[in-house]
Design a protein around this motif. Structure first.
Motif, PDB file in Angstrom:
ATOM      1  N   UNK A   7       0.704  -1.260  -0.097  1.00 15.56           N
ATOM      2  CA  UNK A   7      -0.181  -0.311  -0.317  1.00 15.56           C
ATOM      3  C   UNK A   7       1.227   1.515   0.014  1.00 15.56           C
ATOM      4  N   UNK A   8       1.959   1.042   0.897  1.00 22.35           N
ATOM      5  CA  UNK A   8       2.736   2.844   0.598  1.00 22.35           C
ATOM      6  C   UNK A   8       3.648   2.652  -0.287  1.00 22.35           C
ATOM      7  N   UNK A   9       4.300   1.522  -0.793  1.00 18.93           N
ATOM      8  CA  UNK A   9       4.726   1.381  -2.446  1.00 18.93           C
ATOM      9  C   UNK A   9       3.588   2.549  -3.703  1.00 18.93           C
ATOM     10  N   UNK A  10       2.299   2.101  -3.353  1.00 22.05           N
ATOM     11  CA  UNK A  10       1.289   2.495  -3.917  1.00 22.05           C
ATOM     12  C   UNK A  10       1.288   3.634  -4.325  1.00 22.05           C
ATOM     13  N   UNK A  11       1.487   4.434  -2.975  1.00 23.71           N
ATOM     14  CA  UNK A  11       0.991   5.536  -2.404  1.00 23.71           C
ATOM     15  C   UNK A  11       1.970   6.343  -2.997  1.00 23.71           C
ATOM     16  N   UNK A  12       3.190   6.253  -2.307  1.00 29.28           N
ATOM     17  CA  UNK A  12       4.274   6.310  -3.051  1.00 29.28           C
ATOM     18  C   UNK A  12       4.747   6.439  -4.721  1.00 29.28           C
ATOM     19  N   UNK A  13       4.788   5.312  -5.315  1.00 34.38           N
ATOM     20  CA  UNK A  13       4.248   5.784  -6.946  1.00 34.38           C
ATOM     21  C   UNK A  13       3.827   6.793  -7.429  1.00 34.38           C
ATOM     22  N   UNK A  14       1.975   6.725  -6.856  1.00 32.36           N
ATOM     23  CA  UNK A  14       0.885   7.373  -7.482  1.00 32.36           C
ATOM     24  C   UNK A  14       2.063   8.896  -7.043  1.00 32.36           C
ATOM     25  N   UNK A  15       1.919   8.995  -6.438  1.00 32.39           N
ATOM     26  CA  UNK A  15       2.568  10.516  -5.305  1.00 32.39           C
ATOM     27  C   UNK A  15       3.973  10.957  -6.405  1.00 32.39           C
ATOM     28  N   UNK A  16       4.451   9.898  -6.773  1.00 34.19           N
ATOM     29  CA  UNK A  16       5.384   9.791  -7.647  1.00 34.19           C
ATOM     30  C   UNK A  16       5.353   9.810  -9.421  1.00 34.19           C
ATOM     31  N   UNK A  17       4.913   9.797  -9.676  1.00 29.19           N
ATOM     32  CA  UNK A  17       3.841  10.150 -11.042  1.00 29.19           C
ATOM     33  C   UNK A  17       2.478  11.063 -11.186  1.00 29.19           C
ATOM     34  N   UNK A  18       2.383  11.606 -10.110  1.00 28.68           N
ATOM     35  CA  UNK A  18       1.202  12.861 -10.150  1.00 28.68           C
ATOM     36  C   UNK A  18       2.535  14.209 -10.374  1.00 28.68           C
ATOM     37  N   UNK A  58      -7.642  -4.646  -2.175  1.00 31.17           N
ATOM     38  CA  UNK A  58      -6.800  -5.735  -2.034  1.00 31.17           C
ATOM     39  C   UNK A  58      -5.628  -6.248  -3.099  1.00 31.17           C
ATOM     40  N   UNK A  59      -5.323  -6.663  -2.078  1.00 31.73           N
ATOM     41  CA  UNK A  59      -3.939  -6.822  -1.790  1.00 31.73           C
ATOM     42  C   UNK A  59      -3.755  -7.250  -3.579  1.00 31.73           C
ATOM     43  N   UNK A  60      -4.510  -7.703  -4.434  1.00 33.73           N
ATOM     44  CA  UNK A  60      -3.885  -8.590  -5.565  1.00 33.73           C
ATOM     45  C   UNK A  60      -4.204  -6.940  -6.613  1.00 33.73           C
ATOM     46  N   UNK A  61      -5.701  -6.496  -6.145  1.00 32.74           N
ATOM     47  CA  UNK A  61      -5.430  -5.152  -6.961  1.00 32.74           C
ATOM     48  C   UNK A  61      -4.206  -3.669  -7.456  1.00 32.74           C
ATOM     49  N   UNK A  62      -3.737  -3.553  -5.715  1.00 35.01           N
ATOM     50  CA  UNK A  62      -2.556  -3.766  -5.493  1.00 35.01           C
ATOM     51  C   UNK A  62      -1.145  -4.321  -6.189  1.00 35.01           C
ATOM     52  N   UNK A  63      -0.832  -5.367  -6.325  1.00 41.79           N
ATOM     53  CA  UNK A  63       0.055  -5.996  -6.978  1.00 41.79           C
ATOM     54  C   UNK A  63      -0.028  -5.649  -8.526  1.00 41.79           C
ATOM     55  N   UNK A  64      -1.009  -5.645  -9.267  1.00 42.88           N
ATOM     56  CA  UNK A  64      -1.619  -5.706 -10.532  1.00 42.88           C
ATOM     57  C   UNK A  64      -1.467  -4.017 -10.575  1.00 42.88           C
ATOM     58  N   UNK A  65      -1.241  -2.761 -10.334  1.00 44.18           N
ATOM     59  CA  UNK A  65      -1.546  -1.791 -10.861  1.00 44.18           C
ATOM     60  C   UNK A  65      -0.156  -1.086 -10.255  1.00 44.18           C
ATOM     61  N   UNK A  66       0.815  -2.105  -9.847  1.00 47.32           N
ATOM     62  CA  UNK A  66       2.036  -2.323  -9.583  1.00 47.32           C
ATOM     63  C   UNK A  66       3.348  -2.174 -10.809  1.00 47.32           C
ATOM     64  N   UNK A  67       2.298  -3.248 -11.085  1.00 45.27           N
ATOM     65  CA  UNK A  67       2.907  -3.898 -12.380  1.00 45.27           C
ATOM     66  C   UNK A  67       2.850  -2.884 -13.343  1.00 45.27           C
ATOM     67  N   UNK A  68       1.834  -3.041 -13.330  1.00 43.43           N
ATOM     68  CA  UNK A  68       1.863  -1.822 -14.893  1.00 43.43           C
ATOM     69  C   UNK A  68       3.041  -1.317 -14.702  1.00 43.43           C
ATOM     70  N   UNK A  69       3.369  -1.456 -16.652  1.00 38.99           N
ATOM     71  CA  UNK A  69       5.086  -1.136 -17.265  1.00 38.99           C
ATOM     72  C   UNK A  69       5.384   0.518 -17.359  1.00 38.99           C
ATOM     73  N   UNK A  70       3.933   1.406 -17.114  1.00 38.03           N
ATOM     74  CA  UNK A  70       4.020   2.418 -17.081  1.00 38.03           C
ATOM     75  C   UNK A  70       3.056   3.330 -15.957  1.00 38.03           C
ATOM     76  N   UNK A  71       3.135   4.443 -16.357  1.00 42.64           N
ATOM     77  CA  UNK A  71       2.682   4.918 -15.542  1.00 42.64           C
ATOM     78  C   UNK A  71       0.460   5.240 -15.383  1.00 42.64           C
ATOM     79  N   UNK A  72       0.559   4.411 -13.998  1.00 43.73           N
ATOM     80  CA  UNK A  72      -0.541   4.241 -13.322  1.00 43.73           C
ATOM     81  C   UNK A  72      -1.704   5.275 -13.831  1.00 43.73           C
TER      82      UNK A  72
END
Length: 124
Positions: A7-18, A58-72
């Motif tokens: 969850x924290x990794x997803x938050x950080x990635x989204x913040x970095x993308x923005x 759900x954690x599987x959704x988070x994993x799928x989002x994090x596995x997108x090879x370009x910007x979410x």
């Protein structure tokens, strides 16, 4: 990696993308920034929505989002552009009804004499 770390990794990635998106926009000329105003608004809205809902994913959704090879955010934005948007139709309907109301208010034969204070000042 446990769920909390994901969850924290997803938050950080989204913040970095923005932040990268904002930085890239600020490198553009004023006119290009203005032309991109819709995209800017949608990116910010998506970020804010996702930030609120990360804890409920759900954690599987988070994993799928994090596995997108370009910007979410870019991925979701491109998907959004393929959807039919009812906003313009709703706006057009409202604007046309307001034009009709203005026409009626300005028509002395309508019998509607600025009762609600929305009429035009006829002194001008």
């Amino acid at each position: 990696m446990d769920e909390k770390e994901l969850r924290e990794l997803l938050r950080e990635r989204l913040h970095m993308e923005l932040q990268l998106f904002k930085d890239s926009m600020l490198q553009k000329e004023k006119e290009d920034i203005f032309k991109a105003s819709y995209k800017i608004e949608i990116y910010v809205n998506f970020y804010e929505i996702f930030a609120v809902h990360v804890d409920n994913l759900p954690s599987d959704t988070i994993r799928r989002l994090l596995n997108i090879n370009f910007g979410i955010l870019e991925f979701i934005y491109q998907e959004w552009l393929t959807r039919e948007d009812g906003f313009f139709d709703e706006l057009r309907t409202y604007a046309c009804s307001e034009l009709k109301n203005i026409l009626v208010m300005g028509n002395p034969e309508s019998g509607k004499d600025d009762e609600d204070g929305k009429g035009f000042d006829k002194a001008a």
